[in-house]
Design a protein around this motif. Structure first.
Motif, short mmCIF file in Angstrom:
data_model
loop_
_atom_site.label_atom_id
_atom_site.label_comp_id
_atom_site.label_asym_id
_atom_site.label_seq_id
_atom_site.Cartn_x
_atom_site.Cartn_y
_atom_site.Cartn_z
N LEU A 324 0.83 -1.21 0.00
CA LEU A 324 0.00 0.00 0.00
C LEU A 324 0.87 1.26 0.00
CD1 LEU A 324 -2.63 -1.11 2.68
CD2 LEU A 324 -3.15 -0.62 0.28
N TYR A 325 1.87 1.26 0.85
CA TYR A 325 2.72 2.44 1.01
C TYR A 325 3.59 2.69 -0.22
CZ TYR A 325 5.98 5.70 3.22
OH TYR A 325 6.74 6.80 3.54
N ASN A 326 4.10 1.61 -0.82
CA ASN A 326 5.03 1.73 -1.95
C ASN A 326 4.38 1.47 -3.31
OD1 ASN A 326 7.62 2.26 -0.55
ND2 ASN A 326 7.20 0.27 0.41
N ASN A 327 3.04 1.30 -3.30
CA ASN A 327 2.29 1.16 -4.56
C ASN A 327 2.88 0.04 -5.43
OD1 ASN A 327 0.17 1.94 -6.31
ND2 ASN A 327 1.56 3.18 -7.54
N ARG A 328 3.08 -1.13 -4.83
CA ARG A 328 3.80 -2.21 -5.52
C ARG A 328 2.97 -2.90 -6.60
NH1 ARG A 328 8.61 -2.41 -3.55
NH2 ARG A 328 9.02 -1.97 -1.33
N LYS A 329 1.67 -2.87 -6.50
CA LYS A 329 0.79 -3.49 -7.49
C LYS A 329 1.06 -4.99 -7.64
CE LYS A 329 0.38 0.88 -10.01
NZ LYS A 329 0.54 1.60 -11.30
N ASP A 330 1.47 -5.59 -6.53
CA ASP A 330 1.67 -7.04 -6.54
C ASP A 330 0.36 -7.73 -6.18
OD1 ASP A 330 1.66 -6.06 -3.95
OD2 ASP A 330 3.20 -7.42 -3.21
N ILE A 331 0.34 -9.05 -6.26
CA ILE A 331 -0.88 -9.81 -5.99
C ILE A 331 -0.84 -10.35 -4.57
CG2 ILE A 331 -2.24 -11.85 -6.62
CD1 ILE A 331 -1.26 -11.48 -9.49
N GLN A 332 -1.88 -10.04 -3.81
CA GLN A 332 -2.04 -10.57 -2.45
C GLN A 332 -3.50 -10.94 -2.26
OE1 GLN A 332 -0.20 -8.23 0.70
NE2 GLN A 332 1.22 -7.31 -0.76
N THR A 333 -3.76 -11.80 -1.30
CA THR A 333 -5.12 -12.25 -1.02
C THR A 333 -5.62 -11.54 0.22
OG1 THR A 333 -4.46 -14.42 -1.87
CG2 THR A 333 -6.60 -14.27 -0.78
N ALA A 349 -20.49 -6.76 -1.12
CA ALA A 349 -20.13 -7.93 -0.32
C ALA A 349 -18.61 -7.98 -0.18
CB ALA A 349 -20.65 -9.21 -0.97
N VAL A 350 -18.13 -8.35 0.99
CA VAL A 350 -16.70 -8.54 1.17
C VAL A 350 -16.34 -9.98 0.85
CG1 VAL A 350 -14.86 -8.70 2.92
CG2 VAL A 350 -16.29 -6.66 2.78
N ILE A 351 -15.34 -10.15 0.01
CA ILE A 351 -14.88 -11.47 -0.40
C ILE A 351 -13.40 -11.61 -0.08
CG2 ILE A 351 -16.60 -11.68 -2.23
CD1 ILE A 351 -14.43 -10.87 -4.26
N GLU A 352 -12.91 -12.84 -0.09
CA GLU A 352 -11.47 -13.08 0.08
C GLU A 352 -10.95 -13.58 -1.26
OE1 GLU A 352 -9.50 -14.37 3.95
OE2 GLU A 352 -9.62 -16.26 2.83
N VAL A 353 -10.13 -12.76 -1.90
CA VAL A 353 -9.76 -13.01 -3.29
C VAL A 353 -8.42 -12.36 -3.59
CG1 VAL A 353 -10.92 -10.93 -4.16
CG2 VAL A 353 -10.73 -12.94 -5.65
N ASN A 354 -7.77 -12.82 -4.63
CA ASN A 354 -6.51 -12.19 -5.06
C ASN A 354 -6.78 -10.78 -5.56
OD1 ASN A 354 -5.47 -14.68 -4.51
ND2 ASN A 354 -4.71 -15.10 -6.57
N CYS A 355 -5.90 -9.86 -5.19
CA CYS A 355 -6.04 -8.46 -5.58
C CYS A 355 -4.67 -7.90 -5.97
CB CYS A 355 -6.59 -7.61 -4.43
SG CYS A 355 -8.21 -8.09 -3.82
N PHE A 356 -4.68 -6.90 -6.84
CA PHE A 356 -3.50 -6.08 -7.03
C PHE A 356 -3.53 -5.03 -5.92
CE2 PHE A 356 -4.23 -7.50 -11.48
CZ PHE A 356 -3.01 -8.11 -11.69
N ILE A 357 -2.43 -4.89 -5.19
CA ILE A 357 -2.38 -3.95 -4.07
C ILE A 357 -1.69 -2.66 -4.53
CG2 ILE A 357 -1.69 -3.58 -1.69
CD1 ILE A 357 -3.70 -5.88 -2.09
N THR A 358 -2.45 -1.58 -4.55
CA THR A 358 -1.94 -0.28 -4.98
C THR A 358 -2.04 0.71 -3.82
OG1 THR A 358 -4.01 0.77 -5.71
CG2 THR A 358 -3.01 -0.84 -7.20
N LYS A 359 -1.51 1.89 -4.03
CA LYS A 359 -1.57 2.93 -3.00
C LYS A 359 -3.01 3.36 -2.71
CE LYS A 359 -0.75 6.66 -6.36
NZ LYS A 359 -2.15 7.14 -6.38
N ASP A 360 -3.91 3.08 -3.65
CA ASP A 360 -5.32 3.42 -3.48
C ASP A 360 -6.14 2.28 -2.91
OD1 ASP A 360 -5.01 6.05 -4.59
OD2 ASP A 360 -4.90 5.11 -6.58
N GLY A 361 -5.47 1.15 -2.65
CA GLY A 361 -6.17 0.02 -2.06
C GLY A 361 -6.17 -1.20 -2.95
#
Length: 438
Positions: A324-333, A349-361
């Motif tokens: 989040l802090y470094n805007n890595r855009k990697d994949i995390q669950t 609905a909140v799900i548990e799924v793979n996401c790209f993690i960016t500085k915006d969430g």
């Protein structure tokens, strides 16, 4: 430049995990201040944890100011990240969550079944207060929720609090990835698991090693012999070959409660008749851990903490904050809003799924459709979760009964009311939203 982390529930025995994670990633995520927050009942524990954390920081020669406080609003000033790891009612409440359902002939577990429902009910009022304080004092801070049931709590915050920068995390998907790597005998960073579903009800649909599909090979190897596939806090029965080969999905350890209910219940009831529960074992382990933590020569997380069941907690939490802090855009669950990722579920609905993690969430990776084999189960579980949230926020007894009846580990219209009534009465001090009775 300053970077501040606030750990709510800082007196938790898990806190050395997150301190270890911060120190490990300090070259990427250079926190300059960490504040541990707890309540009056946790004062002695948070002092012990703070002293250990200071020794850990000193040992690594990092310039991090660490302090503890019982004043949440003071702690939140100028925070960039806030993690939540609270247990409303403490381990006594957990023991009730396990013993009462077992006394009625149902699974007794802290985040699944009736115990998970009551844990959510107790937690909603406190977490909503925390979220409102975060939004008022440090509105740009990311709130990383580890409090269980993580998916349900995260959805309640996103729907009913003004603070929307909330992400739920769980160590189970990461644990599954690490276990898959061990079973396939490859490095964990070579493995990518496509996760689909809900917190503690998530499936691995595809397992890749360096981009090559290894799903079938993993299902062939993953059997009762791989006890490490379950963390320390979950009974390991193992999955049958028939289940693995026919479902063509990778189960998570919590699926044992749903797909091997009779065997799990029998195992729990044998222990219960002997006066044993997981909560009782954890109480004893906590005593041992805090005695170890007080050793002034201790400067690192002790190995005994692994018995607590929080393996990879620090890696999950700190990796997310880093991205989040470094805007890595990697994949995390993570646990986050669906927003169209699973077409069969609502966007909110909140799900548990793979996401790209960016500085915006988190940006959920779109899934074409739920696998037919588990589509009904996932939809049922989400409907159940929504009932829990509505009941726990409103204090509506009728909705609480509906939630109990909808839970796959209860589903008994004659016995559900007696179980609900006893659990509400036993937890009444932590349930200000409910007028006990019905």
């Amino acid at each position: 430049m300053t970077l501040k982390l606030v750990v709510i529930g800082g007196g938790s025995s898990y806190t050395p995990e997150i301190i270890e994670g911060v120190l490990k990633r300090h070259h990427q995520l250079s926190f300059t201040e960490i504040v541990l927050v707890d309540i009056e009942e946790g004062k002695e524990k948070v002092k012990i944890i703070a002293d250990l954390a200071k020794r850990m920081i000193q040992q690594e020669k990092k310039e991090i100011k660490l302090s503890w406080t019982l004043d949440l609003e003071y702690a939140l000033r100028e925070a960039e990240f806030v993690t939540t790891q609270i247990r409303v009612g403490g381990l006594d409440a957990r023991e009730r969550d396990e013993r009462i359902p077992l006394s009625h002939g149902f699974i007794g577990q802290e985040t699944n079944g009736a115990g998970g429902i009551l844990k959510a009910f107790r937690t909603f009022p406190v977490m909503l207060q925390i979220a409102e304080a975060v939004h008022r004092i440090c509105p740009e801070a990311w709130m990383i929720n580890f409090t269980n049931p993580a998916g349900i709590i995260t959805e309640a915050l996103l729907k009913y609090s003004t603070h929307k920068k909330v992400i739920g995390v769980c160590n189970i998907p990461y644990h599954m990835q690490q276990s898959a790597a061990e079973i396939l005998e490859v490095n964990a960073d070579q493995v990518l698991v496509e996760f689909i579903g809900l917190n503690h009800f998530v499936f691995g649909r595809r397992v890749e090693v360096n981009g090559i599909d290894y799903t079938e090979e993993l299902t062939e190897r993953l059997d009762h012999n791989h006890a490490k596939y379950s963390p320390a806090n979950i009974i390991h029965l193992g999955s049958s070959k028939a289940f693995m080969q026919n479902m063509k999905l990778i189960p998570n350890p919590y699926h044992q409660y749903y797909y091997q209910t009779k065997d799990m219940l029998a195992t729990q009831q044998r222990a219960y008749k002997n006066g044993e529960t997981r909560a009782k074992a954890v109480k004893q382990l906590e005593k041992q851990l805090f005695a170890i933590y007080q050793d002034s020569a201790l400067t690192k997380k002790p190995e005994q903490l692994e018995e607590r069941g929080g393996a990879f907690y620090s890696e999950v939490a700190c990796r997310l904050m880093d991205s989040l802090y470094n805007n890595r855009k990697d994949i995390q669950t993570v646990n986050t809003l669906n927003n169209g990722a699973i077409k069969e579920l609502p966007d909110d609905a909140v799900i548990e799924v793979n996401c790209f993690i960016t500085k915006d969430g988190p940006e959920p990776i779109t899934i074409v459709s739920l696998p037919m084999a588990v589509k009904g189960d996932i939809l049922q579980m989400k409907a159940f979760e929504e009932l829990v949230i509505e009941a726990g926020i409103s204090g509506d007894y009728h909705q609480a009964y509906q939630a109990f009846l909808a839970n796959p580990l209860i589903k008994d219209e004659k016995r559900a009311k007696a179980l609900l009534d006893e659990m509400l009465a036993a937890n009444h001090k932590e349930l200000p939203q409910f007028m006990i009775g019905g």
